[in-house]
Every structure is written in structure tokens, then in C-alpha cells.
Design an enzyme around this catalytic site. Sequence first.
Site, short mmCIF file in Angstrom:
data_model
loop_
_atom_site.label_atom_id
_atom_site.label_comp_id
_atom_site.label_asym_id
_atom_site.label_seq_id
_atom_site.Cartn_x
_atom_site.Cartn_y
_atom_site.Cartn_z
N THR A 127 -16.49 -1.76 -1.96
CA THR A 127 -17.26 -1.34 -0.99
C THR A 127 -18.47 -0.64 -0.69
O THR A 127 -18.19 -0.24 -1.99
CB THR A 127 -16.30 -0.48 0.06
OG1 THR A 127 -14.59 -0.89 0.41
CG2 THR A 127 -16.31 0.07 1.26
N ALA A 131 -20.89 -3.31 3.59
CA ALA A 131 -19.96 -4.32 2.56
C ALA A 131 -18.33 -3.71 2.36
O ALA A 131 -18.11 -2.99 1.93
CB ALA A 131 -20.44 -4.92 1.38
N ARG A 273 19.08 18.05 16.56
CA ARG A 273 19.12 18.80 17.61
C ARG A 273 20.02 18.24 19.30
O ARG A 273 20.35 17.45 19.42
CB ARG A 273 17.68 17.99 17.74
CG ARG A 273 17.00 17.97 18.96
CD ARG A 273 16.31 19.80 19.11
NE ARG A 273 15.88 19.56 20.99
CZ ARG A 273 15.09 20.82 20.60
NH1 ARG A 273 15.39 21.90 20.17
NH2 ARG A 273 14.84 20.78 22.18
N ILE A 342 10.68 10.68 19.36
CA ILE A 342 12.25 12.08 18.40
C ILE A 342 12.59 13.26 18.47
O ILE A 342 12.56 13.60 19.07
CB ILE A 342 13.20 11.23 17.36
CG1 ILE A 342 13.04 9.42 17.83
CG2 ILE A 342 14.15 11.65 16.96
CD1 ILE A 342 13.53 8.58 16.86
N GLY A 345 8.19 18.27 20.79
CA GLY A 345 7.18 18.56 20.54
C GLY A 345 7.05 18.96 19.52
O GLY A 345 5.75 19.02 18.25
N GLU A 368 -7.38 -1.51 1.80
CA GLU A 368 -7.60 -2.09 0.74
C GLU A 368 -6.86 -4.04 1.85
O GLU A 368 -6.00 -4.94 2.32
CB GLU A 368 -5.88 -2.89 0.06
CG GLU A 368 -5.76 -1.39 -0.81
CD GLU A 368 -5.16 -1.91 -2.03
OE1 GLU A 368 -4.87 -2.82 -2.18
OE2 GLU A 368 -5.05 -0.73 -2.52
N1 COS Z 1 -7.64 -15.13 -5.16
C1 COS Z 1 -8.98 -16.33 -5.70
N2 COS Z 1 -9.71 -16.79 -5.11
C2 COS Z 1 -10.15 -16.34 -2.93
C3 COS Z 1 -9.53 -15.71 -2.88
C4 COS Z 1 -8.31 -15.28 -3.43
N3 COS Z 1 -7.46 -14.63 -2.73
N4 COS Z 1 -9.94 -15.24 -1.46
C5 COS Z 1 -11.06 -16.38 -1.91
N5 COS Z 1 -10.97 -16.90 -2.97
C6 COS Z 1 -12.21 -17.42 -3.63
C7 COS Z 1 -12.54 -18.72 -2.56
O1 COS Z 1 -12.20 -19.98 -3.02
C8 COS Z 1 -14.16 -19.39 -2.79
O2 COS Z 1 -14.21 -19.74 -4.11
P1 COS Z 1 -15.10 -21.06 -3.67
O3 COS Z 1 -16.03 -20.70 -3.30
O4 COS Z 1 -15.15 -21.41 -5.26
O5 COS Z 1 -14.69 -21.82 -2.53
C9 COS Z 1 -15.38 -17.44 -2.51
O6 COS Z 1 -13.82 -16.82 -3.06
C10 COS Z 1 -15.34 -17.31 -1.35
O7 COS Z 1 -13.82 -17.22 -0.27
P2 COS Z 1 -14.09 -17.34 1.12
O8 COS Z 1 -14.73 -18.71 1.68
O9 COS Z 1 -12.72 -17.07 2.35
O10 COS Z 1 -14.32 -15.56 0.83
P3 COS Z 1 -15.26 -14.78 2.77
O11 COS Z 1 -16.61 -13.96 2.67
O12 COS Z 1 -15.25 -15.64 3.47
O13 COS Z 1 -14.38 -13.69 2.80
C11 COS Z 1 -12.39 -12.46 3.47
C12 COS Z 1 -12.98 -13.86 2.62
C13 COS Z 1 -12.65 -11.61 4.58
C14 COS Z 1 -11.22 -12.92 3.33
C15 COS Z 1 -13.00 -11.23 1.81
O14 COS Z 1 -14.04 -10.88 2.10
C16 COS Z 1 -12.42 -9.81 2.26
O15 COS Z 1 -10.52 -9.76 1.54
N6 COS Z 1 -12.41 -9.03 2.60
C17 COS Z 1 -11.93 -8.02 3.28
C18 COS Z 1 -11.97 -6.62 1.40
C19 COS Z 1 -11.39 -5.63 1.33
O16 COS Z 1 -9.98 -6.02 1.64
N7 COS Z 1 -11.81 -4.24 1.69
C20 COS Z 1 -11.02 -3.73 1.29
C21 COS Z 1 -11.43 -1.81 0.30
S1 COS Z 1 -11.07 -2.71 -0.94
S2 COS Z 1 -9.64 -1.23 -1.81
#
Ligand code: COS
Length: 392
Positions: A127, A131, A273, A342, A345, A368
Amino acid sequence: MNAPVDQATFAQIRDTARRFTQERLIPHEREVEETDTVPAELVEEMKEIGLFGLSVPQEFGGMGLTLSQEFEVIAEVGQAALAFRSVFGTNVGIGSQGIVIDGTPDQKERWLPGLASGDVVASFALTEPDAGSDAGGVRTRAVRDGDDFVITGTKRYITNANRATILTLMARTDPDTPGSGGISAFIVPTDTPGITIGKHDSKMGQKGTRTCDITLDAVRVPASSIIGGETRLNQGFKTAMKVLDRGRIHIAALATGQARRLINEATGYAIDRKQFGQPIAEFQLVQALLADSQAELYSAECVGRDAAARFDAGLNIAMEAACAKMTSTEAVGRIADRAVQILGGAGYMTEYPVERIYRDVRLMRIYEGTTQIQQLIIARNMLRRHKGGERL
Ligand code: COS
């Protein structure tokens, strides 16, 4: 993927976790809330009973539990304040798993034994200020310079950053590829010059956990620090997604632990209670609140255990992990709300644990991956499968 630990040994591990939670962790919850710190002696005890190494393969000194087994242990420890699990959670989950899943033999040899013992602490640095849900929007840059990469950028809300020995850090190695391509995952020791750990964040709940900003100013690491080696250059987003898939099932287990605790607190209170001359547990409207919570806990446990079993069977579980995370964390939010209701207060008073848990579990629907990100992952997978000819 770990082979299952035999049943008798696993039963002992789970019993130890249960006793430790009930006898050592829960009695210290108020102190953690008031001091915003997990006592050092408890961290040492966590190391002694092996909690830091639950998921690390046995050949590297860990317990080598399957995800199904880890689920059960985390559901036990998860009955205590969330701050306790957070101490070792990044070593078990998001901090270590990039190395376990995609690391080279040398990287595993170098880092996993320390992660298993707890002598090394790992944080997951994905993060950034700009982003969060858009994980592909990583701006931290890693620029090649001979055999090294020089990393510059800022990471945000990084759990255990203040205690971390290493970061598994996502940075953009290909500036010409926007989005998820062009990102690599690095192992970055936190004593590398140029790293500054910010002061820890002040949060609504989960007192005792630590999240901080990390700034990286021309931090130089060898190219061999890329998780999986140079062949995985620009493949770091996928490593991060695999780590998060697994981590979401771990969070689902944690949510079921908190849900169970809330239900026990609320049921015990309702039996003790008295109002209108009888225990409030005898009133059907209170019973409805309890029953809804129990049914939701049971559903969450079933979904989480099934997702873990599918992971252990080597299946692609991106959709199931998202279902488990969403189901259980949304459920625990409602269960916490009912528990406060439940207790009435009393439920609003800091004297009772449900007040704290109500605040603590709020984060579970965010970290996550927010519920909305889980919905997006579920829907994308549904559409992909349907278009590919599968019926859902
Ligand atoms: N496992 C393996 N590969 C994966 C995958 C997974 N679970 N999910 C996506 N990919 C791969 C895709 O196959 C794609 O590969 P290619 O480029 O070869 O086709 C690539 O990664 C990009 O995938 P995608 O287009 O789905 O990516 P996006 O940018 O659209 O993002 C989300 C996908 C929104 C799901 C992702 O950004 C996400 O999980 N965001 C949340 C992040 C998060 O949880 N943050 C919390 C803080 S960290 S503790």
C-alpha cells in the site's frame, strides 16, 4: 504447499493455542488496550510455542501447517484481542508467503528459519498513499543500477513496520508499463540505508497493533533481492495477489474467532442479566439476535474451511478466498453490532470487551482488500468462468 501435520500433533498444537489464548492472552487484553502495547513477555511466549512459524515449511524450522490447519489455530487465537495475532500475523501470512510461494531456494534458506522462530519479522509493503485498493497503481520506483536496484517511494499503513527486519516490498521496475505489469517484489532489509520508519498510526481500534509509513530514499538492494530472482522481474504483482489470496482465508479464520468470542460474551450476558423478572436470554427477541449470530458464524466457518481445503488441494481459490473474506468479515461486523445490542447500555461501556471488539473488527472489512474489492474479484471470476463455458 505443506503436507498435513499428523492429527495427534496437530491436536496438541491447537490445544496449546486454545490454552494460551484463554489463559495468557485474554487476561492481558485490558492492559493492551490501555498501554497500546503487547507485553514483550507475551511476544516471547508466542515465539516459544511456535506461533510465528505456523505456515513456514518444517524443513525451514516452521510447523508446516496446511492452510486448513492454520485456519483452526487462527480461529482459536482470534478469540483474543486482534492485537495479539497481529504481532506474529505478518510472519505467518502476508510478510512471509511471498518468499514461501515464489522465493528462490537461497531466499528461503536465508529468511524462512528466522521468520519461523520470530527472530526475523517481515512486513508486507504494498500500500502507498495513492495505491490502496488499486494495488497496480504502485508508484514506488526501483531503478536498475548495474547489479543493483535503487528504490525510492513511500509505503503507507504497513503493519509491524516498526519491528520489521525485512519488507516484502512491491516497486515499479518498468516505468513504461502502467498498472499491474512492471511491478517487482523485493526482499528489503529494514537496516538498509535510506529507509525511514514513520511514527505509528493512531487508530479507531486494534490498540497494540502497529502500522507506520515507510519512506525509501535511494535504497540500494542487489538484483538478487527480487523474490524468485531476476526471472520474476516485473512479476511482483502476481506474487502480491497470490499472497493476498491466501491471506484473505487467514483473515476469514480470524473473523470467525472474533465472532465466536462475541457470541460467547453476548450469550453469557443474556443468561445472567435479568429484566422483567427473568433472564433476557428467555426473551425471543434476544434469542433471535443470538440465533442470527450463531447461524452467521457457522456459515462463515463453513465457507472459510472449504476455501482453505481448496487451497490445500492446489486449486485456484481467488474467488473462494474473496467469498470467505467477505462473508466472515461482514458477518462479524453484524455479530458485533448484535452483541452490543444484547448488552444494551453495558455494551457501550469500555468495561465490557464487546465495546472494544465492536471497534476492533471494523478494520476487518477493510484490510487485505475491502469488501468492495472482494465483490469485484468474485464478480470478475464469475464472468470469466461463465464466459469460458463453466456453469456457476
Ligand atoms: N493470483 C495470480 N495472479 C493474479 C491474481 C491472483 N489472485 N489476480 C490477478 N492476477 C494476475 C492477472 O491474471 C493478470 O495477469 P496478466 O497481466 O498476465 O493477464 C494480472 O495479475 C493483473 O490482474 P488484474 O487485471 O485483475 O489487476 P487489476 O489491476 O485490475 O487489480 C485487484 C485487481 C483490484 C483485484 C487488485 O488490485 C487488488 O486485489 N486490490 C486490493 C489490494 C489489497 O487487498 N490491498 C490491501 C492492502 S495490502 S495488506
